[in-house]
Design a protein around this motif. Structure first.
Motif, PDB file in Angstrom:
ATOM      1  N   LYS A 212       0.786  -1.364   0.092  1.00 52.11           N
ATOM      2  CA  LYS A 212       0.022  -0.117   0.038  1.00 52.11           C
ATOM      3  C   LYS A 212       1.114   1.176  -0.059  1.00 52.11           C
ATOM      4  N   LEU A 213       1.785   1.222   0.866  1.00 48.08           N
ATOM      5  CA  LEU A 213       2.862   2.219   0.712  1.00 48.08           C
ATOM      6  C   LEU A 213       3.414   2.474  -0.751  1.00 48.08           C
TER       7      LEU A 213
ATOM      8  N   THR B 119      -2.850  10.384   1.807  1.00 49.86           N
ATOM      9  CA  THR B 119      -3.435   8.924   2.064  1.00 49.86           C
ATOM     10  C   THR B 119      -3.106   8.764   3.440  1.00 49.86           C
ATOM     11  N   ARG B 120      -4.149   8.292   4.202  1.00 55.89           N
ATOM     12  CA  ARG B 120      -4.013   8.073   5.490  1.00 55.89           C
ATOM     13  C   ARG B 120      -3.942   6.437   5.675  1.00 55.89           C
ATOM     14  N   MET B 121      -2.623   5.920   6.475  1.00 52.49           N
ATOM     15  CA  MET B 121      -2.414   4.645   6.859  1.00 52.49           C
ATOM     16  C   MET B 121      -2.137   4.640   8.403  1.00 52.49           C
TER      17      MET B 121
ATOM     18  N   PHE C 152       6.367  12.191  -0.087  1.00 47.27           N
ATOM     19  CA  PHE C 152       6.358  12.343   1.428  1.00 47.27           C
ATOM     20  C   PHE C 152       5.816  11.055   2.244  1.00 47.27           C
ATOM     21  N   VAL C 153       6.433  10.569   3.400  1.00 48.81           N
ATOM     22  CA  VAL C 153       5.679   9.810   4.363  1.00 48.81           C
ATOM     23  C   VAL C 153       5.643  10.914   5.646  1.00 48.81           C
TER      24      VAL C 153
ATOM     25  N   GLY D  74       2.610   9.057  -6.758  1.00 43.53           N
ATOM     26  CA  GLY D  74       2.675  10.542  -6.392  1.00 43.53           C
ATOM     27  C   GLY D  74       1.656  10.834  -5.189  1.00 43.53           C
ATOM     28  N   ARG D  75       1.165   9.940  -4.370  1.00 55.24           N
ATOM     29  CA  ARG D  75       0.299  10.388  -3.105  1.00 55.24           C
ATOM     30  C   ARG D  75       1.262  10.319  -1.940  1.00 55.24           C
ATOM     31  N   ASN D  76       1.281  11.367  -1.259  1.00 62.42           N
ATOM     32  CA  ASN D  76       2.029  11.634   0.312  1.00 62.42           C
ATOM     33  C   ASN D  76       1.081  10.596   1.156  1.00 62.42           C
ATOM     34  N   VAL D  77       1.849  10.120   1.905  1.00 61.30           N
ATOM     35  CA  VAL D  77       1.250   9.322   2.862  1.00 61.30           C
ATOM     36  C   VAL D  77       1.266   9.943   4.489  1.00 61.30           C
ATOM     37  N   ALA D  78       0.222   9.739   5.190  1.00 66.42           N
ATOM     38  CA  ALA D  78       0.309   9.906   6.777  1.00 66.42           C
ATOM     39  C   ALA D  78       0.331   8.603   7.235  1.00 66.42           C
ATOM     40  N   LEU D  79       1.315   8.511   7.948  1.00 64.04           N
ATOM     41  CA  LEU D  79       1.389   6.992   8.528  1.00 64.04           C
ATOM     42  C   LEU D  79       1.331   7.046  10.191  1.00 64.04           C
TER      43      LEU D  79
END
Length: 369
Positions: free
Chosen positions: A25-26, A212-214, A186-187, A33-38
């Protein structure tokens, strides 16, 4: 390899347990091109997942560049920019005259400082950033990555720390510089869930709907057991399932504690790990924590310490202010218990899960019990 159970750093995919779905998923989000908030609690394996993902990204394409910074100890915007510069500069391309010329002409707000590592002799570079130039320097670092010709991936761990900075516009500044670099992804990772949720979910905040929220959960016990037992077998050791079950239950599935205890069990001079070996490890952990935890508990209010002892005795408690629980542990006033519980939860000493309230630091809980 002297011990395959890593407690610090990342040893490679063969020493990393599962997280296949989370890694996929990450990778899918970042490469599109989608940044992720982990977002996940500390010691659950968030940092390991990031490094595992970065390993996969660079293994698939050697031209990619991955950078990881932990900003937990940063106190202001200047510290943040320095940490980012230290990780990125000189690592996008190999060190040489071309890179030196690029850095010298590219950065206008700060002065690149070139030196030699006294131990390895390897050339190093840093930026002489003045606090009043932090905002401009951050923009220049982003432009440097943007113009590098490489696809860059940046993980900023403990991202909620920016809320502690005295500068009021840090969120908006970071949001403004990351959104116009199509080759930099970015993560934003964090452990304080309510703060991270506020940053990325509030319509009034700059990062609203920008990632994207994870989140991650504890690894399944059977999957983790097969992984641990396999590493033990490779060195001629046997790990009974009942021993691992005890460890997993005690650790509440948190990766850090399981890895640490497995590391200690692996070091025992025995072919078959026994419950007696595990009890020895628990005794070692309690002895190691004696001085630290005594001093730690001396700083707590008496009501908080009494409640902590009661929670440790029962591991997880659904309703700490219920009469039966209070009577078992001689806790007198409901109002005092609620006050102590609120303070312990707010300070991250006690966590609330679906099962109830428990002490977050499993080794503190072991020592108190």
């Amino acid at each position: 390899m002297t011990n395959p159970f890593f407690t610090l750093g990342y040893g490679g995919p063969e020493y990393f347990c599962d997280r296949e779905a989370e890694t996929a998923k990450l990778v899918e989000a970042l490469t599109n091109g989608r940044n992720v908030a982990l977002i996940s609690p500390r010691r659950l394996g968030k940092t390991g997942l990031i490094h595992h993902t970065f390993h996969r990204l660079t293994n698939e394409d050697e031209s990619r560049r991955c950078f990881y910074i932990d900003i937990y100890n940063t106190q202001n915007q200047h510290d943040f920019v320095l940490a980012l510069a230290k990780e990125i500069l000189g690592k996008i391309d190999s060190f040489g005259e071309k890179l030196m010329a690029q850095l010298t002409t590219f950065f206008k707000s700060c002065r690149p400082v070139f030196s030699m590592d006294p131990y390895s002799g390897v050339p190093t570079v840093s930026l002489d950033i003045q606090p009043q130039q932090s905002e401009t320097s951050l923009k220049e670092i982003m432009e440097y990555m943007k113009s590098s010709g490489h696809e860059c991936f940046v993980a900023i761990d403990e991202f909620q720390q920016i809320l502690e900075y005295p500068e009021k516009g840090t969120e908006a500044l970071i949001r403004s510089v990351v959104q116009f670099a199509p080759n930099v992804h970015f993560v934003f990772a964090g452990s304080k869930q309510h703060l991270m949720a506020n940053i990325f979910s509030s319509p009034r905040r700059p990062f609203y709907q920008s990632t994207t929220r994870m989140s991650i959960s504890p690894l399944k016990e059977d999957v983790y057991y097969e992984f641990a037992a396999k590493l033990m077998r490779q060195s001629g050791k046997e790990l009974p399932e009942e021993v691992f079950h005890n460890v997993y239950t005690f650790a509440h599935g948190f990766t850090y504690y399981i890895q640490d205890i497995m590391n200690r069990l692996y070091s025992k001079n025995t072919k078959k790990i026994s419950m007696e070996n595990l009890m020895q490890v628990y005794a070692e952990i309690k002895e190691e924590g004696e001085t630290v935890y005594k001093d730690y508990c001396d700083l707590l209010a008496k009501g908080q310490l009494r409640l902590l002892r009661a929670l440790a005795a029962e591991d997880t408690v659904a309703q700490p202010h219920e009469t039966a629980f209070m009577q078992r542990h001689r806790l007198t006033a409901v109002s005092s218990v609620k006050l102590a519980l609120n303070a312990l939860v707010k300070n991250g000493i006690v966590e609330k899960s679906a099962a109830g309230f428990s002490i977050y630091d499993r080794y503190l809980s072991l020592w108190l019990s």
